[in-house]
Scaffold this active site. Structure first.
Site, mmCIF file in Angstrom:
data_model
loop_
_atom_site.group_PDB
_atom_site.id
_atom_site.type_symbol
_atom_site.label_atom_id
_atom_site.label_comp_id
_atom_site.label_asym_id
_atom_site.label_seq_id
_atom_site.Cartn_x
_atom_site.Cartn_y
_atom_site.Cartn_z
ATOM 1 N N THR A 166 -26.232 -14.244 -7.365
ATOM 2 C CA THR A 166 -25.476 -14.342 -8.627
ATOM 3 C C THR A 166 -25.444 -15.677 -9.150
ATOM 4 O O THR A 166 -25.344 -16.709 -8.427
ATOM 5 C CB THR A 166 -23.877 -13.784 -8.093
ATOM 6 O OG1 THR A 166 -24.079 -12.756 -7.663
ATOM 7 C CG2 THR A 166 -23.295 -13.915 -9.310
ATOM 8 N N HIS A 195 -21.271 -19.704 -7.383
ATOM 9 C CA HIS A 195 -21.012 -18.655 -6.898
ATOM 10 C C HIS A 195 -20.502 -18.728 -5.309
ATOM 11 O O HIS A 195 -19.699 -17.911 -4.881
ATOM 12 C CB HIS A 195 -22.346 -17.656 -7.022
ATOM 13 C CG HIS A 195 -22.000 -16.450 -6.393
ATOM 14 N ND1 HIS A 195 -21.101 -15.313 -6.645
ATOM 15 C CD2 HIS A 195 -22.768 -15.715 -5.277
ATOM 16 C CE1 HIS A 195 -21.314 -14.416 -5.882
ATOM 17 N NE2 HIS A 195 -22.191 -14.414 -5.146
#
Lengths: 432, 432
Positions: B358, B142
């Site tokens: 994330t 991410h």
């Protein structure tokens, strides 16, 4: 219409010393432990603490809609949630009870013994359980100084700064009241010229001179608070020292902002001075340099003229005043901060706290951090014992004070005072 | 030593469907409102909710040191504060009570009527009062994707990223349980090529696929938690959707990090799955690319193999699965996150929550946000009704699911499901 409790002509039958921060026009709120180890909500006039839990049980708040245990709590959160109308009624009633012309409590020795305490008989606590703590960055002088030092003197302010009251989320769990010592934090830093980070005690511990406001329940999830209604949801203000570790901050803060450099401790003054008490000291905020979007346009006086000072007291020396600033320098006012914070529908609850960010004024003497006062350590400050300070040393105590003064009335905050101890020693310090 | 409640051979006299996330080896904890409008702490086996408050009143937890009202509360905070030994004793006892071979409750129709609920008879609540919420940024994929898009593909990771589990403080007040709809936030953005910011609804609403862990009281102010003791202070895990407004984020986030782009809402799955239940699914974390400072060196398996997926359901269409990822991809594990968070002495309390950041995997299908899945909108995703999505539309529902599976045992989290509504209308929406 002036608030009754603010009547400048009122005097109290309790002794109030000259230059006291706590005349009968102040009536702040706090939480303390009594000589009997009972926790209660209280107020203060001069150097006398008032047990509001006991006053309420004795019937002195009759006629005001309050639950029986509203003051018999270890935080002000529920009282603050009752809203401004209730705060005003209680503050007005306290002013009446202690008015020089009111002899009811004055002549009741038994009640006075239950209700009144000398300051050395009580121990001040954290006045609220802080649900969420936000820190703004609203002094233009501070943002300019930091931008000049670390980025580019010609573009010291970030492009968003004049459009947004920039802020970020802080940590509630490390907010402590005045008087609790803290330890020098350890952490990761990247020394100048090094290629790998090192671990150890922070070498650049700093204070940040701030004020913080405390809110009541303000909005539902999704609901913005209009800028010119924002003050309805602000209970009061405290002095706030947002302790910072500059070397940790420098290495960790890209791209998500300060984290461990800030969350080891933030200290607050224990008496919350209501926005109502500060009403007479309102001033215009600085004129906006760039046009504001409508949701940030506040009307009328939304700034507050509050004199601030910071002192450093080394272990065996007298304190030296190192900064004199003023809350009125804030470019963004509290109404703009709260409107911005909620414009996306972020909910604000009773007991939430919002810091101003470091309050630096226009002159070098009015800078609100050692980083700025010593210009990154280039111009050390001299203490009363002749020692020099670039940042804060172990065993130093940092003290912040603040007060308003106008037409002979002085309303103040007392102080927030915190000693920095050496790094935590797990053998020596662990309680459990 | 394997935990008794994890015994894979145990079956329950309560019905557990094939592929259920909640066999008798799970025993998660949550808070719900019963058909009689009573709030209680509960657990779940199959599709049956168990009222732990009622079970305790009926004496089923005899011998375990619990206060009388420990389950008759609207949050799990106090139970979590009781510590791991208590959680284990309670989970073991629940496993015994509902074991196929135990007929005591099974044959007591009166007790079963009091204790057991169908899922459609209850309403799940936020399981904890979140004191402080921290969000990490611990998926290398991410961080690399975001760095590639917004900064420099050749130097996508910031210099600190491989040395620090980078994190920042989030907002607790806008954390909501699955099922509560949210409004599209409004805010300030700087459109491409513009010279002045504008105000309006965010145009780039995104989800972030995360997991979050919930802690117990862990340390005093000043006291670090060693990395290899950290799991002792982690109660359990939930699925977490860290809603994000990418256009607001882009304009506001320098230099102090994301603020209004994040704090309008974050949604969590309502059942907390204990770390104990997840024990059989532990895996090695990815090998560190750079040498770690000693305080971050975790020993043994500290990662968890948890399959994750994200679906989008437009208003009148079936859902489309848009991402399949796994919690095991996290570069930094929870033990490292908690050790880092406290290395400066920051206190961690019962009910605090820490998001993973994330969770993106190595393949395009495993990215954990629309930003990455559509590569900033360049490659829209197609829904089941043929419409395209670059980001999330009004009335879309975003659903995240997660489960572990090994040797025939499946332990899951259920789902976190949140619908995005249009902007808040103060005439229509205001309750007060």
């Amino acid at each position: 219409m002036p608030l009754s409790a603010n009547n400048p002509d009122r005097t109290s039958w309790l002794h109030v010393g000259k230059n006291s921060d706590f005349p009968i026009q102040n009536i702040p709120f706090g939480v303390f432990l009594t000589r009997d180890d009972i926790i209660t909500i209280g107020s203060r006039i001069g150097d006398t603490a008032i047990d509001l839990g006991a006053l309420h049980q004795l019937g002195y708040f009759e006629g005001i809609p309050l639950t029986d245990d509203i003051f018999l709590q270890d935080t002000l959160n529920d009282f603050i949630a009752d809203g401004r109308k209730t705060w005003r009624a209680v503050r007005d009633r306290i002013a009446e009870i202690f008015d020089s012309n009111n002899t009811i409590l004055k002549n009741n020795t038994k009640h006075k013994e239950i209700v009144l305490f000398r300051l050395d008989e009580i121990e001040m606590q954290l006045p609220v359980q802080v649900g969420d703590y936000t820190d703004f960055y609203s002094s233009m002088e501070h943002a300019t100084n930091v931008g000049t030092m670390f980025r580019d003197p010609d573009n010291a302010l970030m492009p968003n700064w004049l459009h947004i009251p920039v802020g970020y989320h802080g940590r509630s769990s490390s907010i402590i009241p005045s008087g609790i010592p803290i330890h020098r934090p350890q952490g990761q830093t990247m020394p100048e010229g090094a290629t790998e980070p090192i671990f150890g005690p922070s070498k650049l511990i700093d204070f940040e001179l701030e004020m913080a406001f405390i809110t009541t329940d303000a909005n539902d999830l999704g609901e913005p608070i209009p800028v010119n209604e924002a003050e309805e949801y602000i209970f009061g203000l405290v002095l706030f020292n947002d302790w910072s570790a500059r070397d940790i901050q420098k290495w960790e803060y890209v791209p998500l902002g300060p984290f461990l450099a800030k969350n080891f401790a933030s200290s607050m003054s224990p008496w919350i001075v209501t926005l109502d008490a500060l009403e007479p000291f309102k001033v215009e905020s600085p004129k906006p340099i760039k046009p504001l979007l409508p949701y940030l346009k506040s009307k009328g006086k939304k700034g507050y003229d509050i004199n601030l000072e910071v002192a450093i007291r080394p272990k065996n020396a007298k304190e030296a005043i190192v900064s004199k600033s003023n809350f009125k320098y804030m470019y963004w006012n509290m109404s703009q901060q709260l409107a911005h914070h909620t414009v996306n529908g972020c909910p604000v609850n009773s007991g939430d706290m919002m810091g101003s960010g470091t309050i630096s004024g226009p002159t070098e003497e009015s800078y609100g951090s050692m980083l700025e006062l010593t210009w990154r350590g280039e111009k050390p400050l001299t203490m009363k014992d002749g020692t020099e300070r670039k940042f804060i040393n172990d065993f130093d105590t940092v003290i912040m004070r603040g007060h308003c003064e106008k037409d002979g009335t002085r309303i103040g905050f007392g102080e927030v005072s915190t000693q920095l101890l050496p790094i935590y020693n797990s053998q020596k310090n662990k309680k459990k």
